[in-house]
Write a protein that holds these residues in place. Structure first.
Motif, mmCIF file in Angstrom:
data_model
loop_
_atom_site.group_PDB
_atom_site.id
_atom_site.type_symbol
_atom_site.label_atom_id
_atom_site.label_comp_id
_atom_site.label_asym_id
_atom_site.label_seq_id
_atom_site.Cartn_x
_atom_site.Cartn_y
_atom_site.Cartn_z
ATOM 1 N N ARG A 1 0.873 -1.176 0.000
ATOM 2 C CA ARG A 1 0.000 0.000 0.000
ATOM 3 C C ARG A 1 0.907 1.223 0.000
ATOM 4 O O ARG A 1 1.739 1.385 0.900
ATOM 5 N N THR B 1 0.926 5.289 0.054
ATOM 6 C CA THR B 1 0.120 6.464 0.373
ATOM 7 C C THR B 1 0.847 7.685 -0.171
ATOM 8 O O THR B 1 2.024 7.900 0.133
ATOM 9 N N LYS C 1 -3.680 9.803 -0.058
ATOM 10 C CA LYS C 1 -4.488 8.853 -0.828
ATOM 11 C C LYS C 1 -3.749 7.525 -0.934
ATOM 12 O O LYS C 1 -2.555 7.499 -1.235
ATOM 13 N N ASP C 2 -4.484 6.413 -0.688
ATOM 14 C CA ASP C 2 -3.886 5.076 -0.714
ATOM 15 C C ASP C 2 -4.024 4.422 -2.083
ATOM 16 O O ASP C 2 -5.081 4.525 -2.730
ATOM 17 N N TYR C 3 -2.956 3.720 -2.471
ATOM 18 C CA TYR C 3 -2.923 2.936 -3.710
ATOM 19 C C TYR C 3 -2.385 1.558 -3.351
ATOM 20 O O TYR C 3 -1.389 1.453 -2.627
ATOM 21 N N THR C 4 -3.019 0.506 -3.855
ATOM 22 C CA THR C 4 -2.524 -0.844 -3.635
ATOM 23 C C THR C 4 -1.861 -1.314 -4.919
ATOM 24 O O THR C 4 -2.481 -1.301 -5.982
ATOM 25 N N LEU C 5 -0.607 -1.718 -4.808
ATOM 26 C CA LEU C 5 0.165 -2.177 -5.956
ATOM 27 C C LEU C 5 0.583 -3.615 -5.754
ATOM 28 O O LEU C 5 0.926 -4.024 -4.640
ATOM 29 N N GLU D 1 3.443 -3.833 -11.061
ATOM 30 C CA GLU D 1 2.826 -2.506 -11.118
ATOM 31 C C GLU D 1 3.788 -1.447 -10.589
ATOM 32 O O GLU D 1 4.682 -1.735 -9.804
ATOM 33 N N ILE E 1 4.201 3.077 -9.652
ATOM 34 C CA ILE E 1 3.552 4.354 -9.360
ATOM 35 C C ILE E 1 4.644 5.402 -9.158
ATOM 36 O O ILE E 1 5.751 5.078 -8.712
ATOM 37 N N HIS F 1 4.603 10.926 1.403
ATOM 38 C CA HIS F 1 4.245 9.572 0.976
ATOM 39 C C HIS F 1 4.780 8.559 1.985
ATOM 40 O O HIS F 1 5.664 8.871 2.789
#
Length: 113
Positions: free
Chosen positions: A71, A73, A77-81, A85, A87, A95
């Protein structure tokens, strides 16, 4: 022989980046490949539940997940990779990185000239 800018890595040899950093129970392990005024390239392994707490960098940072799930951040805002993948974490934006499960990543940070 020309100058070598990469370190802690074999030259002229086929490599699996994810095999260059091992998991350690309860730890985040890193292996720096480049660190200078313009770029940083580091391999990381995270045990499940481990994290790099919220911080900011003066450079733009690209995370490439090599295996596992994390995860990320960015600016709250959270993003799961998952494996394969990537980012980008923009410079000067807070972050953090959290291991949802064991995972390994390649982090590339490009700093302003």
């Amino acid at each position: 022989m020309s100058a070598q800018y990469l370190k802690n890595i074999n030259f002229e040899q086929t490599l699996k980046l994810m095999d260059l950093v091992e998991y350690q129970p309860g730890q985040v392990v890193s292996r720096t490949l480049v660190q200078n005024d313009h770029v940083g390239i580091t391999l990381f392994s995270f045990d499940k539940g481990e994290l790099i707490s919220t911080h900011a960098s003066t450079g733009d940072a690209l995370i490439n997940v090599l295996t596992g799930k994390a995860r990320i951040t960015i600016g709250g805002k959270d993003y799961t990779l998952a494996e394969g993948e990537s980012i980008v974490m923009p410079n000067n934006v807070p972050h953090a990185v959290y291991a949802e499960e064991k995972f390994k990543m390649l982090l590339t940070v490009v700093f302003p000239y």
